[in-house]
Design a protein around this motif. Structure first.
Motif, PDB file in Angstrom:
ATOM      1  N   VAL A  67       9.281 -26.212  -3.251  1.00 61.48           N
ATOM      2  CA  VAL A  67       7.722 -25.697  -3.452  1.00 61.48           C
ATOM      3  C   VAL A  67       6.261 -26.153  -4.200  1.00 61.48           C
ATOM      4  CG1 VAL A  67       6.819 -23.436  -5.277  1.00 61.48           C
ATOM      5  CG2 VAL A  67       9.475 -23.603  -5.047  1.00 61.48           C
ATOM      6  N   ARG A  68       5.032 -25.599  -3.467  1.00 58.88           N
ATOM      7  CA  ARG A  68       4.154 -26.095  -3.659  1.00 58.88           C
ATOM      8  C   ARG A  68       3.025 -24.651  -3.973  1.00 58.88           C
ATOM      9  NH1 ARG A  68       4.380 -29.001   1.925  1.00 58.88           N
ATOM     10  NH2 ARG A  68       6.364 -30.336   2.245  1.00 58.88           N
ATOM     11  N   LEU A  69       2.119 -26.254  -4.843  1.00 56.32           N
ATOM     12  CA  LEU A  69       0.650 -26.005  -5.488  1.00 56.32           C
ATOM     13  C   LEU A  69      -0.435 -25.915  -4.321  1.00 56.32           C
ATOM     14  CD1 LEU A  69      -0.399 -23.482  -7.401  1.00 56.32           C
ATOM     15  CD2 LEU A  69      -0.912 -25.963  -8.900  1.00 56.32           C
ATOM     16  N   ARG A  70      -0.738 -24.155  -3.510  1.00 55.45           N
ATOM     17  CA  ARG A  70      -1.746 -24.370  -2.540  1.00 55.45           C
ATOM     18  C   ARG A  70      -3.214 -24.324  -2.699  1.00 55.45           C
ATOM     19  NH1 ARG A  70      -0.033 -22.944   3.158  1.00 55.45           N
ATOM     20  NH2 ARG A  70       0.948 -24.765   3.182  1.00 55.45           N
ATOM     21  N   LEU A  71      -4.174 -25.041  -2.458  1.00 55.93           N
ATOM     22  CA  LEU A  71      -5.297 -24.692  -3.242  1.00 55.93           C
ATOM     23  C   LEU A  71      -6.379 -24.955  -2.356  1.00 55.93           C
ATOM     24  CD1 LEU A  71      -5.822 -26.965  -6.748  1.00 55.93           C
ATOM     25  CD2 LEU A  71      -5.313 -24.496  -6.823  1.00 55.93           C
ATOM     26  N   TRP A  72      -6.768 -23.990  -2.110  1.00 54.44           N
ATOM     27  CA  TRP A  72      -8.122 -23.931  -1.552  1.00 54.44           C
ATOM     28  C   TRP A  72      -9.053 -24.152  -2.247  1.00 54.44           C
ATOM     29  CZ3 TRP A  72     -12.019 -20.223  -1.095  1.00 54.44           C
ATOM     30  CH2 TRP A  72     -12.766 -20.056  -0.592  1.00 54.44           C
ATOM     31  N   LEU A  85       1.000 -19.938  -4.701  1.00 53.55           N
ATOM     32  CA  LEU A  85       2.427 -20.885  -4.651  1.00 53.55           C
ATOM     33  C   LEU A  85       2.823 -20.776  -3.148  1.00 53.55           C
ATOM     34  CD1 LEU A  85       3.801 -22.666  -6.709  1.00 53.55           C
ATOM     35  CD2 LEU A  85       5.244 -20.926  -7.258  1.00 53.55           C
ATOM     36  N   VAL A  86       4.157 -21.424  -2.564  1.00 56.39           N
ATOM     37  CA  VAL A  86       4.323 -21.201  -1.334  1.00 56.39           C
ATOM     38  C   VAL A  86       5.379 -21.950  -1.100  1.00 56.39           C
ATOM     39  CG1 VAL A  86       2.131 -20.708   0.086  1.00 56.39           C
ATOM     40  CG2 VAL A  86       3.203 -23.600  -0.298  1.00 56.39           C
ATOM     41  N   SER A  87       6.320 -21.652  -0.583  1.00 56.30           N
ATOM     42  CA  SER A  87       7.527 -22.085  -0.333  1.00 56.30           C
ATOM     43  C   SER A  87       7.520 -22.302   0.699  1.00 56.30           C
ATOM     44  CB  SER A  87       8.597 -21.058  -0.820  1.00 56.30           C
ATOM     45  OG  SER A  87      10.037 -21.382   0.051  1.00 56.30           O
ATOM     46  N   ILE A  88       8.104 -23.898   1.438  1.00 52.07           N
ATOM     47  CA  ILE A  88       8.221 -24.337   2.147  1.00 52.07           C
ATOM     48  C   ILE A  88      10.221 -24.355   3.178  1.00 52.07           C
ATOM     49  CG2 ILE A  88       7.508 -26.449   4.439  1.00 52.07           C
ATOM     50  CD1 ILE A  88       5.266 -24.771   2.636  1.00 52.07           C
ATOM     51  N   ASP A  89       9.951 -24.002   4.187  1.00 52.06           N
ATOM     52  CA  ASP A  89      11.527 -23.979   4.316  1.00 52.06           C
ATOM     53  C   ASP A  89      11.690 -25.416   5.741  1.00 52.06           C
ATOM     54  OD1 ASP A  89      10.343 -23.952   7.441  1.00 52.06           O
ATOM     55  OD2 ASP A  89      11.400 -21.756   7.197  1.00 52.06           O
ATOM     56  N   SER A  90      12.902 -25.966   5.992  1.00 56.33           N
ATOM     57  CA  SER A  90      13.256 -26.977   6.228  1.00 56.33           C
ATOM     58  C   SER A  90      12.106 -27.415   7.748  1.00 56.33           C
ATOM     59  CB  SER A  90      14.452 -27.342   5.937  1.00 56.33           C
ATOM     60  OG  SER A  90      15.243 -25.829   7.476  1.00 56.33           O
ATOM     61  N   VAL A 139       4.159 -17.794   1.456  1.00 58.23           N
ATOM     62  CA  VAL A 139       3.483 -17.619   0.653  1.00 58.23           C
ATOM     63  C   VAL A 139       3.750 -16.330  -1.262  1.00 58.23           C
ATOM     64  CG1 VAL A 139       1.213 -16.585  -1.240  1.00 58.23           C
ATOM     65  CG2 VAL A 139       1.318 -17.296   1.482  1.00 58.23           C
ATOM     66  N   LEU A 140       3.542 -17.103  -1.949  1.00 56.91           N
ATOM     67  CA  LEU A 140       4.941 -16.514  -3.096  1.00 56.91           C
ATOM     68  C   LEU A 140       4.505 -15.935  -3.861  1.00 56.91           C
ATOM     69  CD1 LEU A 140       7.266 -19.464  -3.855  1.00 56.91           C
ATOM     70  CD2 LEU A 140       7.750 -17.098  -2.447  1.00 56.91           C
TER      71      LEU A 140
END
Length: 436
Positions: free
Chosen positions: A232-237, A305-310, A316-317
């Motif tokens: 899970v990542r915090l994506r900031l624009w 908040l984004v979830s990245i799969d393999s 976007v969560l």
């Protein structure tokens, strides 16, 4: 994409009003996960346990016996079917279970075999933690779609490799797995384990009494087994002409994520937050913007908040907005947001403790007294009772309100190391409305 993901919510706490000419926007971004509808048991996981087996683990012998018991407790806590391995760490890394470099699914048979192998562990040799991490990294290969978690236990300094060897190993493992680090006894180096934990998004703590290891290991594995989303990542624009000054996790502990930014577009970047279960975390975001005039308004940032799969696909969560409004109303622009003020103090508290202990170690007692006094003041103001208790074992407090302290002449090594390792743990502020 994954199904049955936890429900995430993103809330932003800030004072959006700025005086004319101001060019810095601060906000606390609170992320809360309510847990997975499918349940964590449906999330794929993988576990590696790295146990220090260097010669010093036999002095006293209770360390090695406690390490065996703790490792067996961790094995018992691994969920059915989760692949795992146990690694013995000295100046090299070697497999304890299984006997070749791969992970095996946990069941009654493999748990029993692993615990029998752990019972045969003996100590001897040196310490090269980078080698242990490298083996864990190899073991996790092929499990990229799982929630990958490692435990690292040591009782000593990383003496049989260079600091750059360890740094390179940490860098190679970043983003590959999370690692919780524990030091047993008082002969290990807090800064070394903190570097590993910071790089691999894990925790660091002291277990001064070896008898406390088993409960701690069990708790760490149970925590890992309760995670539901791996990456899970915090994506900031931020808009054209703006830049992100820093991003820090500020609860439940302070962790600076600024240097971990991964650019995902001309105006956006990702900050890794690791795996999530049902939990809540707070992040302090600071954005530098072009100075505005009275009446100007702008969207200073979008926190997603984004979830990245393999395969690298993002989902976007949840998201929240960071705003800026310039005003000539001093009553609006000078009002401190409660959340921002609280966590700015908690981050300063962690820095003051670490800098104060370093100064004390170097014989600079004036700086040590000033920094640790400031730490006492900040801990008192914020109601951080746990940190206040730890500070009182290192300094005599004359007046917590002013931070007037005297350094204790004698300090127990374990007390000093406990204060150091736990300096980044924060207390949360009660959430009111977003004007605090």
């Amino acid at each position: 994409m994954s199904t049955g993901l936890p429900q995430f919510s993103v809330s932003v706490y800030q004072n959006e009003y700025l005086p004319e000419g101001a060019n810095e926007v601060n906000a606390i971004v609170t992320v809360t996960s309510s847990g997975s509808t499918a349940g964590p048991s449906n999330a794929r996981a993988a576990q590696v346990i790295m146990v220090d087996c260097s010669g010093s683990m036999d002095y006293p012998s209770t360390k090695m016996s406690a390490a065996r018991q703790a490792t067996k407790a961790a094995i018992d806590a691994i969920r059915e079917g989760v692949p795992f391995a146990v690694v013995a760490g000295t100046h090299v890394a070697r497999m304890v279970f299984p006997n070749t470099e791969y992970l095996v699914p946990a069941d009654a048979s493999t748990r029993a075999a692993a615990k029998a192998a752990v019972d045969r562990l003996t100590s001897g040799g040196g310490t090269a933690i980078g080698q242990w991490l490298a083996m864990a990294d190899r073991l996790f290969t092929g499990h990229e779609d799982a929630i990958r978690h490692a435990i690292l236990l040591t009782d000593g300094k990383d003496e049989h490799e260079s600091p750059s060897d360890l740094d390179q190993a940490i860098a190679r493992c970043e983003g590959r797995f999370t690692c919780d680090c524990r030091g047993v006894g008082t002969d290990w180096v807090v800064a070394e384990l903190r570097r590993i934990a910071a790089g691999l998004l894990g925790t660091v703590d002291i277990v001064a009494d070896p008898s406390g290891l088993a409960a701690d290991f069990r708790q760490m594995v149970e925590g890992a087994m309760g995670k539901a989303v791996a990456d899970v990542r915090l994506r900031l624009w931020s808009p054209q002409g703006a830049s992100v000054k820093f991003v820090k996790q500020v609860a439940p502990s302070v962790a600076d994520l600024t240097g971990k930014r991964l650019q995902t577009g001309p105006l956006a970047g990702d900050y890794p937050t690791g795996a999530w279960g049902a939990e809540s975390r707070d992040y302090h975001v600071c954005v530098a913007v072009r100075a505005g005039s009275v009446g100007d308004e702008m969207l200073a940032g979008r926190a997603s908040l984004v979830s990245i799969d393999s395969s690298g696909q993002a989902e976007v969560l949840g998201q929240g907005l960071v705003r800026a409004v310039w005003t000539d109303d001093a009553a609006l622009s000078t009002k401190l947001n409660r959340q921002v003020a609280h966590y700015t103090g908690q981050a300063e508290l962690a820095d003051a403790i670490q800098e104060g202990l370093e100064a004390r170690k170097n014989g600079d007692f004036d700086t040590a007294t000033a920094k640790l006094g400031r730490a006492v003041q900040l801990a008192s103001e914020s109601g951080n009772e746990e940190t206040t208790k730890l500070l009182r074992k290192v300094v005599d407090v004359e007046d917590p309100a002013t931070g007037t302290v005297r350094l204790k002449a004698r300090v127990n090594d374990a007390d000093e190391m406990a204060l150091d390792t736990r300096s980044s743990k924060t207390v949360r502020v009660g959430k009111g409305n977003n004007q605090g």
